[in-house]
Design an enzyme around this catalytic site. Structure first.
Site, PDB file in Angstrom:
ATOM      1  N   GLY A   6       0.809  -1.210   0.000  1.00 40.63           N
ATOM      2  CA  GLY A   6       0.000   0.000   0.000  1.00 40.63           C
ATOM      3  C   GLY A   6       0.847   1.266   0.000  1.00 40.63           C
ATOM      4  O   GLY A   6       2.083   1.219  -0.105  1.00 40.63           O
ATOM      5  N   SER A  30      -5.953  -5.934  -2.510  1.00 40.18           N
ATOM      6  CA  SER A  30      -7.348  -5.495  -2.599  1.00 40.18           C
ATOM      7  C   SER A  30      -7.442  -3.986  -2.781  1.00 40.18           C
ATOM      8  O   SER A  30      -8.404  -3.479  -3.354  1.00 40.18           O
ATOM      9  CB  SER A  30      -8.128  -5.915  -1.353  1.00 40.18           C
ATOM     10  OG  SER A  30      -7.607  -5.260  -0.206  1.00 40.18           O
ATOM     11  N   PHE A  76       0.046  -2.913   8.350  1.00 40.14           N
ATOM     12  CA  PHE A  76      -0.596  -1.868   7.550  1.00 40.14           C
ATOM     13  C   PHE A  76      -1.925  -2.339   6.964  1.00 40.14           C
ATOM     14  O   PHE A  76      -2.637  -1.550   6.354  1.00 40.14           O
ATOM     15  CB  PHE A  76       0.289  -1.482   6.356  1.00 40.14           C
ATOM     16  CG  PHE A  76       1.617  -0.877   6.682  1.00 40.14           C
ATOM     17  CD1 PHE A  76       1.701   0.430   7.133  1.00 40.14           C
ATOM     18  CD2 PHE A  76       2.786  -1.592   6.503  1.00 40.14           C
ATOM     19  CE1 PHE A  76       2.930   1.014   7.401  1.00 40.14           C
ATOM     20  CE2 PHE A  76       4.014  -1.027   6.765  1.00 40.14           C
ATOM     21  CZ  PHE A  76       4.088   0.284   7.220  1.00 40.14           C
ATOM     22  N   SER A 120      -3.970   5.831  14.056  1.00 40.66           N
ATOM     23  CA  SER A 120      -4.439   7.034  13.377  1.00 40.66           C
ATOM     24  C   SER A 120      -4.872   8.076  14.384  1.00 40.66           C
ATOM     25  O   SER A 120      -5.325   7.739  15.494  1.00 40.66           O
ATOM     26  CB  SER A 120      -5.621   6.658  12.475  1.00 40.66           C
ATOM     27  OG  SER A 120      -6.349   7.797  12.077  1.00 40.66           O
ATOM     28  N   TYR A 145     -14.265   3.329  10.897  1.00 43.31           N
ATOM     29  CA  TYR A 145     -12.812   3.269  10.663  1.00 43.31           C
ATOM     30  C   TYR A 145     -12.057   3.702  11.915  1.00 43.31           C
ATOM     31  O   TYR A 145     -11.165   2.999  12.397  1.00 43.31           O
ATOM     32  CB  TYR A 145     -12.428   4.164   9.479  1.00 43.31           C
ATOM     33  CG  TYR A 145     -10.940   4.434   9.408  1.00 43.31           C
ATOM     34  CD1 TYR A 145     -10.060   3.455   8.949  1.00 43.31           C
ATOM     35  CD2 TYR A 145     -10.411   5.661   9.827  1.00 43.31           C
ATOM     36  CE1 TYR A 145      -8.701   3.694   8.910  1.00 43.31           C
ATOM     37  CE2 TYR A 145      -9.055   5.904   9.789  1.00 43.31           C
ATOM     38  CZ  TYR A 145      -8.199   4.923   9.326  1.00 43.31           C
ATOM     39  OH  TYR A 145      -6.849   5.152   9.300  1.00 43.31           O
ATOM     40  N   LYS A 149      -9.520   1.572  14.763  1.00 43.05           N
ATOM     41  CA  LYS A 149      -8.184   1.954  15.220  1.00 43.05           C
ATOM     42  C   LYS A 149      -8.129   1.982  16.749  1.00 43.05           C
ATOM     43  O   LYS A 149      -7.152   1.532  17.360  1.00 43.05           O
ATOM     44  CB  LYS A 149      -7.787   3.310  14.633  1.00 43.05           C
ATOM     45  CG  LYS A 149      -7.572   3.292  13.125  1.00 43.05           C
ATOM     46  CD  LYS A 149      -6.484   2.314  12.697  1.00 43.05           C
ATOM     47  CE  LYS A 149      -6.219   2.340  11.217  1.00 43.05           C
ATOM     48  NZ  LYS A 149      -5.207   1.351  10.787  1.00 43.05           N
ATOM     49  N   ASN A 195      -9.102  10.563  -0.268  1.00 44.40           N
ATOM     50  CA  ASN A 195      -8.232  11.504   0.428  1.00 44.40           C
ATOM     51  C   ASN A 195      -8.046  12.773  -0.397  1.00 44.40           C
ATOM     52  O   ASN A 195      -8.160  12.752  -1.631  1.00 44.40           O
ATOM     53  CB  ASN A 195      -6.879  10.861   0.730  1.00 44.40           C
ATOM     54  CG  ASN A 195      -6.990   9.718   1.724  1.00 44.40           C
ATOM     55  OD1 ASN A 195      -7.917   9.689   2.536  1.00 44.40           O
ATOM     56  ND2 ASN A 195      -6.068   8.778   1.658  1.00 44.40           N
ATOM     57  N   ARG A 227      -6.030  20.065   9.308  1.00 34.99           N
ATOM     58  CA  ARG A 227      -5.365  18.787   9.518  1.00 34.99           C
ATOM     59  C   ARG A 227      -3.851  19.000   9.615  1.00 34.99           C
ATOM     60  O   ARG A 227      -3.337  20.055   9.274  1.00 34.99           O
ATOM     61  CB  ARG A 227      -5.652  17.818   8.350  1.00 34.99           C
ATOM     62  CG  ARG A 227      -7.119  17.435   8.185  1.00 34.99           C
ATOM     63  CD  ARG A 227      -7.600  16.535   9.299  1.00 34.99           C
ATOM     64  NE  ARG A 227      -8.981  16.104   9.102  1.00 34.99           N
ATOM     65  CZ  ARG A 227     -10.042  16.743   9.583  1.00 34.99           C
ATOM     66  NH1 ARG A 227      -9.881  17.852  10.287  1.00 34.99           N
ATOM     67  NH2 ARG A 227     -11.261  16.282   9.370  1.00 34.99           N
TER      68      ARG A 227
END
Length: 331
Positions: A6, A30, A76, A120, A145, A149, A195, A227
């Site tokens: 990734g 994937s 990951f 994250s 999500y 985490k 993103n 951010r």
């Protein structure tokens, strides 16, 4: 490296090899491509072993442990789109938690010792104060999500407490962007990017007609979300530091947590305008309604990683935005 083909995994492979480590990349492809593995091989000049396997399939995953001797692993392998997780929660819980639990089980079974986990800043939810430190309370996650985490951190903490021969470090990433300076590896989103920066670069390239900035009515200086954008190569180097800390025995606890960010909050509109300035481009963008699951603002206090890991973010935002555009032009 589970999920090593990734975006962050491929850059981390390059940095680990550069630091003298042998690397095995494991991925089910994937949400990644062999192009990333080939890019790692070209950059490093090393024929990095690659095993195509789903880490949620423990019997298939076990074959990696039988074939290769290694002492440390980086996890990951996870689905990572906040918005998608809201609409497909079971996919996220199944994939993100099962893959980690399988890795821990196999590490324990085969006597392998060190795990770095890709966490994250979403674990902080909507924080009350900025910047966030590792002691900032974890508030309820704003997406499945983010919840995976939080749960994964708890799983790793409890497993390390139970298994006296194992050590774990959770790296709480902020917002990784950019690409390797060689432009041989970078972010490769499947379909419509989730993103910001890939959407920016695809809009600049004419692949996307218009960039949507989700919300300009937040109580921030320009109304857009804030951010902490960190260069992916800088982020990759934090993993090298974490592995070295555990191998060298300088970890102070069997389970540790570190923020990996720059310490600077940047608004979405600031980033968009910075991209235009650095690359001499004009972007077609519009203001859209707020997006489900987004928090208003978050940025890191990276002091602990600076002091304990000896790691610092080094790239400027301008350098990173230039690398992102250079990468897009190779696609």
């Amino acid at each position: 490296m589970a999920g090593g083909a990734g975006y962050i995994g491929s850059h981390t492979a390059v940095e680990l090899i550069g630091a003298g480590y042998d690397v095995v990349i494991v991925d089910n492809l994937s949400n990644s491509e062999m192009r990333a593995v080939e890019g790692v091989r070209k950059i490093t000049g090393v024929d990095v072993p690659f095993v195509e396997v789903d880490c949620c399939d423990i019997d298939a995953f076990r074959k990696v442990f039988e074939q290769y001797e290694f002492d440390s692993a980086i996890h990951f392998a996870a689905s990572k789109a906040v918005g998608e997780s809201i609409h497909k929660p079971m996919l996220y819980y199944r994939n993100n938690l099962t893959s980690l639990m399988n890795l821990i089980d196999l590490m324990h079974e085969y006597g392998r010792h060190n795990i770095v986990f890709s966490s994250s800043c979403t674990v902080y939810g909507e924080p009350d104060k900025q910047p966030v430190t590792e002691q900032t309370p974890r508030k309820p996650a704003t997406s499945p999500y983010g919840n995976t985490k939080q749960m994964s951190e708890d799983i790793l903490r409890d497993a390390m407490a139970a298994y006296g021969d194992m050590k774990g470090i959770a790296l709480r990433y902020f917002n990784p962007i950019g690409a390797h300076p060689s432009a041989l590896i970078g972010e490769l989103p499947r379909g419509v990017p989730q993103n910001l920066v890939p959407y920016v670069t695809q809009t600049a390239a004419g692949i996307r007609e218009c960039l949507s900035v989700f919300g300009d009515d937040y109580p921030t200086p320009d109304g857009s979300c804030i951010r902490d954008y960190i260069d992916v190569t800088d982020l990759a180097k934090a993993h090298v530091a974490a592995i070295g800390r555990m191998i060298g025995g300088s970890n102070k606890e069997r389970y540790e947590v570190f923020n990996v960010g720059t310490g600077r909050g940047v608004s979405v509109l600031e980033l968009v305008r910075g991209f235009e300035r650095v690359n001499g481009l004009k972007l077609n963008y519009k203001i859209a309604p707020r997006r489900e699951g987004d928090i208003m603002a978050i940025w890191a206090d990276p002091t602990r990683a600076n002091q304990e890991l000896g790691w610092h973010a080094e790239k400027t935002l301008d350098e990173t935005l230039a690398s992102a555009w250079k990468w897009q032009q190779t696609l």
